[in-house]
Scaffold this motif. Structure first.
Motif, PDB file in Angstrom:
ATOM      1  N   MET A 171      26.281   1.439  57.309  1.00 18.69           N
ATOM      2  CA  MET A 171      26.833   0.748  56.139  1.00 18.69           C
ATOM      3  C   MET A 171      25.892  -0.387  55.723  1.00 18.69           C
ATOM      4  O   MET A 171      25.325  -1.064  56.559  1.00 18.69           O
ATOM      5  CB  MET A 171      28.209   0.176  56.517  1.00 18.69           C
ATOM      6  N   LYS A 172      25.758  -0.567  54.414  1.00 20.26           N
ATOM      7  CA  LYS A 172      24.905  -1.650  53.898  1.00 20.26           C
ATOM      8  C   LYS A 172      25.782  -2.767  53.330  1.00 20.26           C
ATOM      9  O   LYS A 172      26.864  -2.503  52.802  1.00 20.26           O
ATOM     10  CB  LYS A 172      24.015  -1.118  52.764  1.00 20.26           C
ATOM     11  N   PHE A 173      25.281  -4.002  53.398  1.00 20.26           N
ATOM     12  CA  PHE A 173      26.018  -5.126  52.810  1.00 20.26           C
ATOM     13  C   PHE A 173      26.059  -4.965  51.283  1.00 20.26           C
ATOM     14  O   PHE A 173      27.104  -5.091  50.649  1.00 20.26           O
ATOM     15  CB  PHE A 173      25.337  -6.439  53.214  1.00 20.26           C
ATOM     16  N   VAL A 174      24.890  -4.664  50.715  1.00 18.95           N
ATOM     17  CA  VAL A 174      24.791  -4.269  49.298  1.00 18.95           C
ATOM     18  C   VAL A 174      23.928  -3.011  49.276  1.00 18.95           C
ATOM     19  O   VAL A 174      22.769  -3.068  49.673  1.00 18.95           O
ATOM     20  CB  VAL A 174      24.112  -5.364  48.441  1.00 18.95           C
ATOM     21  N   ASP A 175      24.489  -1.878  48.842  1.00 24.64           N
ATOM     22  CA  ASP A 175      23.745  -0.620  48.954  1.00 24.64           C
ATOM     23  C   ASP A 175      22.953  -0.338  47.680  1.00 24.64           C
ATOM     24  O   ASP A 175      23.420   0.344  46.767  1.00 24.64           O
ATOM     25  CB  ASP A 175      24.706   0.530  49.277  1.00 24.64           C
ATOM     26  N   LEU A 176      21.714  -0.868  47.651  1.00 27.26           N
ATOM     27  CA  LEU A 176      20.878  -0.695  46.465  1.00 27.26           C
ATOM     28  C   LEU A 176      20.301   0.724  46.376  1.00 27.26           C
ATOM     29  O   LEU A 176      19.929   1.181  45.308  1.00 27.26           O
ATOM     30  CB  LEU A 176      19.744  -1.723  46.472  1.00 27.26           C
ATOM     31  N   LYS A 177      20.246   1.405  47.529  1.00 27.65           N
ATOM     32  CA  LYS A 177      19.710   2.777  47.521  1.00 27.65           C
ATOM     33  C   LYS A 177      20.684   3.713  46.793  1.00 27.65           C
ATOM     34  O   LYS A 177      20.261   4.551  45.978  1.00 27.65           O
ATOM     35  CB  LYS A 177      19.494   3.211  48.978  1.00 27.65           C
ATOM     36  N   ARG A 178      21.961   3.561  47.055  1.00 32.00           N
ATOM     37  CA  ARG A 178      22.946   4.407  46.356  1.00 32.00           C
ATOM     38  C   ARG A 178      22.875   4.160  44.849  1.00 32.00           C
ATOM     39  O   ARG A 178      22.989   5.080  44.055  1.00 32.00           O
ATOM     40  CB  ARG A 178      24.368   4.107  46.849  1.00 32.00           C
ATOM     41  N   GLN A 179      22.691   2.906  44.500  1.00 33.37           N
ATOM     42  CA  GLN A 179      22.607   2.586  43.066  1.00 33.37           C
ATOM     43  C   GLN A 179      21.351   3.208  42.456  1.00 33.37           C
ATOM     44  O   GLN A 179      21.403   3.819  41.384  1.00 33.37           O
ATOM     45  CB  GLN A 179      22.593   1.058  42.883  1.00 33.37           C
ATOM     46  N   TYR A 180      20.223   3.081  43.152  1.00 35.54           N
ATOM     47  CA  TYR A 180      18.966   3.657  42.629  1.00 35.54           C
ATOM     48  C   TYR A 180      19.102   5.173  42.486  1.00 35.54           C
ATOM     49  O   TYR A 180      18.702   5.748  41.465  1.00 35.54           O
ATOM     50  CB  TYR A 180      17.796   3.300  43.559  1.00 35.54           C
ATOM     51  N   ASP A 181      19.679   5.821  43.480  1.00 37.71           N
ATOM     52  CA  ASP A 181      19.850   7.280  43.408  1.00 37.71           C
ATOM     53  C   ASP A 181      20.685   7.675  42.179  1.00 37.71           C
ATOM     54  O   ASP A 181      20.433   8.696  41.558  1.00 37.71           O
ATOM     55  CB  ASP A 181      20.526   7.812  44.686  1.00 37.71           C
ATOM     56  N   ALA A 182      21.661   6.833  41.832  1.00 40.03           N
ATOM     57  CA  ALA A 182      22.537   7.159  40.703  1.00 40.03           C
ATOM     58  C   ALA A 182      21.815   7.047  39.353  1.00 40.03           C
ATOM     59  O   ALA A 182      22.111   7.797  38.430  1.00 40.03           O
ATOM     60  CB  ALA A 182      23.765   6.246  40.723  1.00 40.03           C
ATOM     61  N   TYR A 183      20.878   6.089  39.240  1.00 38.70           N
ATOM     62  CA  TYR A 183      20.222   5.870  37.935  1.00 38.70           C
ATOM     63  C   TYR A 183      18.711   6.129  38.007  1.00 38.70           C
ATOM     64  O   TYR A 183      17.955   5.644  37.174  1.00 38.70           O
ATOM     65  CB  TYR A 183      20.417   4.420  37.440  1.00 38.70           C
ATOM     66  N   LYS A 184      18.291   6.892  39.001  1.00 37.50           N
ATOM     67  CA  LYS A 184      16.868   7.069  39.292  1.00 37.50           C
ATOM     68  C   LYS A 184      16.040   7.440  38.057  1.00 37.50           C
ATOM     69  O   LYS A 184      15.006   6.832  37.788  1.00 37.50           O
ATOM     70  CB  LYS A 184      16.725   8.132  40.389  1.00 37.50           C
ATOM     71  N   GLN A 185      16.528   8.429  37.320  1.00 40.31           N
ATOM     72  CA  GLN A 185      15.732   8.911  36.177  1.00 40.31           C
ATOM     73  C   GLN A 185      15.458   7.808  35.167  1.00 40.31           C
ATOM     74  O   GLN A 185      14.325   7.619  34.727  1.00 40.31           O
ATOM     75  CB  GLN A 185      16.484  10.041  35.484  1.00 40.31           C
ATOM     76  N   GLU A 186      16.526   7.067  34.815  1.00 41.00           N
ATOM     77  CA  GLU A 186      16.356   6.007  33.806  1.00 41.00           C
ATOM     78  C   GLU A 186      15.438   4.893  34.332  1.00 41.00           C
ATOM     79  O   GLU A 186      14.592   4.384  33.593  1.00 41.00           O
ATOM     80  CB  GLU A 186      17.712   5.362  33.459  1.00 41.00           C
TER      81      GLU A 186
END
Ligand SMILES: Cc1ncc(COP(=O)(O)O)c(C=O)c1O
Length: 374
Positions: free
Chosen positions: A1-16
């Motif tokens: 678990m991450k305190f703030v999961d920036l990887k999940r966020q990047y994966d969601a908007y990767k293309q943009e």
């Protein structure tokens, strides 16, 4: 678990995000490219402020704002003792004096009802109280109506440190657009974060806008003409492009943060009642939950931390040492006991993992682990 999961966020908007970065590189507009102004216009509009100035960090946003108000060694700035160091650091860097006022025990923000007496007392002593710098801590605003009233009554400028509250609302207005100047940070873990350092200053005052714009770029008025001493405190074009790519998702992310906060609060009410206090959002306000910060009662924080560590659950303490007790603030002459509410908070607070992509299962695991420790 991450305190703030920036990887999940990047994966969601990767293309943009990838396309936005590639576009800056392709056009080689690395410094003050067109994305800066586009972001400034977009976010000024969102905040409801006439002007925005993209800068290199939240810290520089504070520093530039204080510089634009001509804060100098003879001046005092009223602020909270319960914040990240940058709030007071910017004041001390200009050799002015931070005057701390204790916090509200429920919201952790500066206790606005204590400010006026402090202002009166300082003025009676001949002090030059030049600004009030409230922090909108953990994602929600301080009592800005009362603070603005005091500012108007005593001709003192107000700078809102909205480094944790971009996107929060107060009455019908937005954080960073509530006072003379509002500043925010785009540090990666902030609700609206970039991929390095970044920040923004907001103001309705055209003169302050022109001055801060000039100060962020070596005090330059026209090319190679330097009107006054400034800084290199420009926002990076790549960071502006990343923020423009992320911004269309921001409102949905705020909704998800609020849903996650409600889930934590419900879990606390059922499983930790009387042992832990959840955050409280005042009426007519919304929080962006930059942090979901609880209070652990009965001196049990160490037990909770031990249990979180054993279960590899990340946590943070915002903040373990109040500003008036920081070694770097020693020359100000404050001592332990000066701000008891802030000191008590620093012993009890604990921030839990919080971001728009956290799952209910993860939240249940966090609360279960705390519950076992208590
Ligand atoms: C309340 C507050 N003020 C100022 C700052 C400084 O922002 P930055 O890290 O972008 O310089 C932060 C960042 O953590 C903050 O939380």
């Amino acid at each position: 678990m991450k305190f703030v999961d920036l990887k999940r966020q990047y994966d969601a908007y990767k293309q943009e995000i990838d396309a936005a970065i590639a576009n800056v590189i392709k056009n080689t507009n690395f410094v003050m490219g067109p994305q800066i102004e586009e972001l400034e216009t977009t976010l000024a509009d969102f905040v409801g402020s006439a002007h925005a100035i993209g800068v290199s960090s939240g810290t520089d946003a504070l520093l530039l704002s204080l510089m634009a108000l001509d804060i100098s060694p003879k001046d005092e700035v009223i602020t909270t003792p319960f914040s990240f160091i940058a709030t007071a650091e910017a004041i001390v860097l200009l050799k002015a004096r931070p005057i701390f006022v204790d916090i509200d025990p429920v919201t952790f923000n500066i206790n606005a009802s204590l400010i006026e007496d402090v202002v009166k007392e300082r003025l009676k002593n001949g002090a030059n109280v030049k600004a009030i710098l409230p922090v909108s801590l953990f994602g929600q605003c301080a009592d800005m109506d009362e603070i603005n009233r005091i500012g108007a009554a005593y001709n003192i400028k107000i700078i809102e440190d909205g480094c944790q509250s971009f996107g929060a609302s107060y009455m019908d207005s937005m954080s960073c657009g509530l006072s003379d100047i509002g500043v925010t940070s785009f540090f990666p873990s902030k609700p609206l974060g970039c991929y390095g350092d970044g920040g923004m200053v907001f103001t309705d005052d055209h003169e302050l806008y022109e001055r801060i714009k000039r100060l962020r770029n070596h005090g330059q008025s026209v090319k190679y003409k330097h009107h006054e001493i400034g800084l290199n405190a420009r926002l990076d074009t790549i960071q502006a492009a990343i923020l423009l790519a992320k911004f269309p998702h921001f409102l949905e992310e705020l909704e998800k943060r609020n849903i996650a906060a409600n889930i934590y609060t419900e879990l606390i009410e059922t499983k930790l009642k009387g042992k832990v206090l959840p955050p409280v959002v005042p009426e007519h306000q919304t929080s962006v939950f930059a942090q979901y910060t609880i209070r652990i009662l009965d001196n049990k924080r160490d037990e909770v931390i031990k249990s979180l560590q054993e279960n590899q659950i990340p946590y943070a303490i915002h903040y373990p040492v109040p500003l008036h007790m920081q070694p770097s603030m020693e020359p100000l002459g404050y001592k332990k006991g000066d701000f008891p509410i802030a000191e008590q908070a620093s012993k009890e607070v604990l921030s839990l993992p919080m971001h728009p992509f956290i799952t209910i299962e993860e939240q249940e695991q966090v609360i279960e682990t705390i519950s076992k420790a208590l």
